[in-house]
Motif scaffolding. Structure first.
Motif, short mmCIF file in Angstrom:
data_model
loop_
_atom_site.label_atom_id
_atom_site.label_comp_id
_atom_site.label_asym_id
_atom_site.label_seq_id
_atom_site.Cartn_x
_atom_site.Cartn_y
_atom_site.Cartn_z
N LEU A 78 0.84 -1.20 0.00
CA LEU A 78 0.00 0.00 0.00
C LEU A 78 0.87 1.24 0.00
CD1 LEU A 78 0.32 1.05 3.16
CD2 LEU A 78 -1.46 -0.61 3.58
N ASP A 79 0.26 2.36 -0.30
CA ASP A 79 0.90 3.67 -0.21
C ASP A 79 0.39 4.35 1.05
OD1 ASP A 79 2.30 3.40 -2.63
OD2 ASP A 79 0.53 4.03 -3.76
N PRO A 80 1.27 4.74 1.98
CA PRO A 80 0.80 5.36 3.22
C PRO A 80 -0.05 6.60 2.94
CG PRO A 80 3.13 4.84 3.36
CD PRO A 80 2.73 4.62 1.93
N PRO A 81 -1.21 6.73 3.59
CA PRO A 81 -2.05 7.91 3.38
C PRO A 81 -1.50 9.17 4.03
CG PRO A 81 -3.03 6.47 5.03
CD PRO A 81 -1.85 5.74 4.48
N GLY A 82 -0.39 9.04 4.77
CA GLY A 82 0.21 10.19 5.43
C GLY A 82 1.00 9.74 6.64
N ARG A 83 1.55 10.72 7.35
CA ARG A 83 2.31 10.40 8.57
C ARG A 83 1.39 10.26 9.78
NH1 ARG A 83 7.92 9.15 8.51
NH2 ARG A 83 8.72 9.95 6.54
N ARG A 84 0.21 10.78 9.68
CA ARG A 84 -0.77 10.67 10.77
C ARG A 84 -1.98 9.95 10.20
NH1 ARG A 84 -1.76 13.03 15.80
NH2 ARG A 84 -3.93 13.51 16.24
N VAL A 85 -2.26 8.77 10.74
CA VAL A 85 -3.23 7.86 10.12
C VAL A 85 -4.28 7.43 11.14
CG1 VAL A 85 -3.52 5.61 9.02
CG2 VAL A 85 -1.55 7.03 8.44
N ALA A 86 -5.55 7.46 10.72
CA ALA A 86 -6.63 6.91 11.53
C ALA A 86 -6.80 5.43 11.18
CB ALA A 86 -7.93 7.67 11.27
N LEU A 87 -6.73 4.59 12.18
CA LEU A 87 -6.88 3.14 12.01
C LEU A 87 -8.23 2.73 12.57
CD1 LEU A 87 -5.90 0.16 11.60
CD2 LEU A 87 -4.84 0.34 13.87
N THR A 88 -9.08 2.13 11.72
CA THR A 88 -10.39 1.64 12.14
C THR A 88 -10.46 0.15 11.83
OG1 THR A 88 -11.33 3.79 11.55
CG2 THR A 88 -12.87 2.00 11.97
N PHE A 89 -10.95 -0.64 12.76
CA PHE A 89 -10.97 -2.09 12.57
C PHE A 89 -12.06 -2.74 13.40
CE2 PHE A 89 -8.15 -1.07 16.08
CZ PHE A 89 -8.49 -1.99 17.06
N GLY A 90 -12.45 -3.94 12.97
CA GLY A 90 -13.33 -4.79 13.75
C GLY A 90 -12.51 -5.93 14.35
N LEU A 91 -13.16 -6.78 15.11
CA LEU A 91 -12.49 -7.93 15.73
C LEU A 91 -13.33 -9.18 15.50
CD1 LEU A 91 -11.40 -6.16 19.01
CD2 LEU A 91 -9.85 -7.04 17.27
N ASP A 92 -12.64 -10.31 15.35
CA ASP A 92 -13.33 -11.53 14.94
C ASP A 92 -13.94 -12.32 16.09
OD1 ASP A 92 -10.99 -12.50 16.12
OD2 ASP A 92 -10.75 -14.13 14.67
N ARG A 93 -13.73 -11.86 17.32
CA ARG A 93 -14.25 -12.62 18.48
C ARG A 93 -14.29 -11.70 19.69
NH1 ARG A 93 -8.96 -16.40 18.67
NH2 ARG A 93 -9.18 -15.96 16.45
N PRO A 94 -15.00 -12.10 20.76
CA PRO A 94 -14.93 -11.33 22.00
C PRO A 94 -13.49 -11.23 22.49
CG PRO A 94 -16.75 -12.89 22.08
CD PRO A 94 -15.97 -13.21 20.83
#
Length: 596
Positions: free
Chosen positions: A226-242
């Protein structure tokens, strides 16, 4: 050239004949023994399957001695393989603990996680829909002398499937890249499951009979280009289990996990994945220690505003919510702060903050250790987790990479994150549906001119106090005032709570070399009303919003390897509120200044 995988996913299916018992917790008094559920489905808990596999491999190794098993085109002794697959407990094969050896204490308390993790195996949606929610199976106990039914010994077990019905549970086994090849791990899983006749409770009377299993082809998970979107990045994610992180002991053997995932947890999972992919070089390790990992806060799926801890300056007066941040005088009504909220007070505060949706749900998991000699549960080895269920939520954080970190190393770090590392918390949850987006950098323009005072709200715990000074009699106000004075700010007032942090964390990262000591942390939600001590404070407000409040630690502890409470691990994060002057009496408008 493609990057090497850092994890392999092995599809796993286990089929059981009904009845079976995998103990769970079901609200209400419906059954004496409900079956385990997670995320709305019946499951074979991953910890149970992992324990069964581990016990089978241990038995296989003991019975075969040093006989080599062939599989997957390689040979390896079972007795050598299973400790690497499942890890070791603290103290096993480590440096001997001695009071005179600080390094001995640290090494003894370092984790040694295995390469293999097994998530929950769940029934599919059609099978769940076909289950009979009212089905039950009754058991009794007989008196050994009279042969009659013993009074009070009636057990009602949940029976959602007719007796003899074959029920399939499907999921994944995750293998970290390492000395055991995925084909070898699959082979060992196959041999272990071949030896397992039944799973769950009441096996001696025919419950939980294994009718078959299936293992798929290992699927590699590698860093994404990937190409970094910048030096300051918002990371959003889900999780596969409790998941269970930052657990708090709320009972003798009951641990409750936090909703917020610490930055140190994310950084640790990322470092493990980098190492497994042979990417944790001296350069990337140095880069990783320079990147700031903020804590990840829950956010409703589809939303754009993550939950934040409510300011401790909020008070409830009847049906109203008051913000006492800038109030100069006490109100004429009786108010209650957070420790004294009752009933629906917390809901009123959430509505005041615009947090209409509740936080994620939690579920209870009970675990126990099994005696390898008897196969029964070990005494005093029963404990329960109260884990956070990620359904309907995603987690959001911000990563900040300094300009002196090479772009190549930053790209590697983001590539591993984009692929979804695992090992999040005690349940080894895996990131999924990962998104990386550019995040604006707080600057001087976020600070409104003409406002001499600002309210900093602590989003994450921070070590801000001099514990020795407090013990000597210094007031909390004076101690916080001395802290902000060194940053070029004057403390006007504060609303804060503190908590002592000790136990395993203080043993692994001891704050003192001469004795056992605990850390004193300020709790999230603490509010500090400050004003500049001069025209140009030594630490600008924009820097505090971007990097957080610096910890109050001895110089030797200002390193993530000696103390986890660093800004790079997400601690000390603050947001800034400008509060309408009428908010002190009417609960007026709140305007947030962006932070990290």
């Amino acid at each position: 050239m493609s990057a090497a995988p850092f994890r392999w996913r092995i599809p796993l299916e286990i089929r059981l004949a009904s009845p079976f018992v995998t103990r769970g917790v079901l609200p209400g008094v419906l059954f004496d023994t409900p079956l385990a559920r997670s995320r709305g489905r019946y499951v074979l808990p991953g910890t149970l399957v992992r324990g069964v596999v581990r016990a089978a491999l241990a038995t296989l190794g003991e019975r075969m001695g040093n006989t080599a098993l062939a599989g997957g085109g390689s040979t390896a002794r079972v007795v050598d393989a299973w400790p690497r697959l499942f890890g070791r407990a603290s103290g096993e094969g480590r440096a001997e603990r001695t009071a005179a050896s600080l390094e001995g204490w640290r090494v003894d308390n370092e984790p040694d996680r295995g390469l293999l993790d097994i998530g929950d195996l769940a029934v599919d949606e059609p099978t769940q829909a076909a289950a009979d929610s009212a089905g039950e199976y009754a058991r009794i106990a007989l008196d050994e002398v009279t042969g009659a039914v013993r009074e009070g010994f009636l057990q009602v077990i949940e029976l959602p499937f007719a007796i003899g019905t074959e029920v399939s549970f499907r999921g994944w086994a995750d293998l970290r890249a390492g000395p055991i090849a995925p084909e070898r791990a699959r082979f060992l899983l196959e041999r272990a499951l071949t030896l397992v006749p039944a799973i769950g409770a009441f096996k001696s009377v025919g419950f939980g009979r294994v009718t078959g299993f299936a293992l798929g082809t290992p699927e590699p998970v590698a860093p994404l280009p990937l190409d970094p979107p910048g030096r300051r990045v918002a990371l959003t994610f889900g999780l596969d289990r409790p998941f269970l992180v930052d657990a708090e002991r709320i009972g003798g053997n009951l641990y409750r996990g936090a909703y917020v995932i610490p930055g140190a947890v994310l950084e640790g999972a990322l470092a493990t994945a980098l190492g497994d992919a042979d990417l944790l070089t001296e350069r990337t390790s140095a880069a990783l220690s320079r990147v700031t990992f903020g804590h990840a806060f829950p956010m409703p799926a589809g939303g754009d505003r993550p939950w934040r801890p409510p300011p401790l300056s909020l008070a409830v007066a009847g049906d109203r919510v008051l913000d006492r941040t800038l109030a100069e005088h006490e109100p004429e009504v009786r108010i209650a702060f957070a420790p004294d909220w009752k009933g629906s007070d917390a809901e009123r505060v959430a509505a005041f903050l615009g947090q209409s949706r509740p936080l994620p749900e939690r579920e209870v998991r009970t675990r126990t250790a099994i005696d390898p000699e008897t196969g029964a549960a070990q005494n005093e080895a029963l404990f329960s987790w109260v884990a956070v269920v990620p359904d309907g939520f995603r987690w959001r954080t911000v990563l900040d990479c300094p300009k002196d970190v090479a772009l190549e190393d930053w790209t590697i770090i983001l590539g591993v994150l984009a692929a979804g590392p695992g090992g999040i918390g005690k349940t080894a949850a895996v990131m999924e549906e990962v998104r990386l987006e550019a995040e604006p950098t707080p600057g001087a323009e976020t600070v409104a001119e003409g406002e001499p005072r600002y309210a900093l709200v602590l989003d994450t715990p921070a070590v801000l106090n001099d514990i020795d000074a407090l013990r000597a009699g210094t007031s909390a106000t004076a101690d916080y005032g001395a802290y902000f004075e060194k940053l070029g700010w004057k403390l006007v007032r504060h609303f804060a709570r503190q908590r002592l942090v000790g136990g395993h964390l203080a043993l692994r990262y001891p704050p003192r070399r001469d004795r056992y000591e605990m850390y004193l942390g300020s709790e999230p939600g603490a509010v500090f009303v400050i004003e500049p001590a001069s025209a140009r404070p030594s630490v600008p407000l924009a820097e505090l919003l971007r990097s957080g409040l610096p910890p109050r630690l001895a110089d030797e502890l200002r390193d993530w390897r000696r103390c986890p409470f660093q800004r790079e691990n997400g601690f000390g994060a603050v947001r800034c509120h400008r509060v309408d002057p009428e908010a002190g009496t009417s609960g007026g408008r709140r305007v947030e200044i962006p932070s990290r």
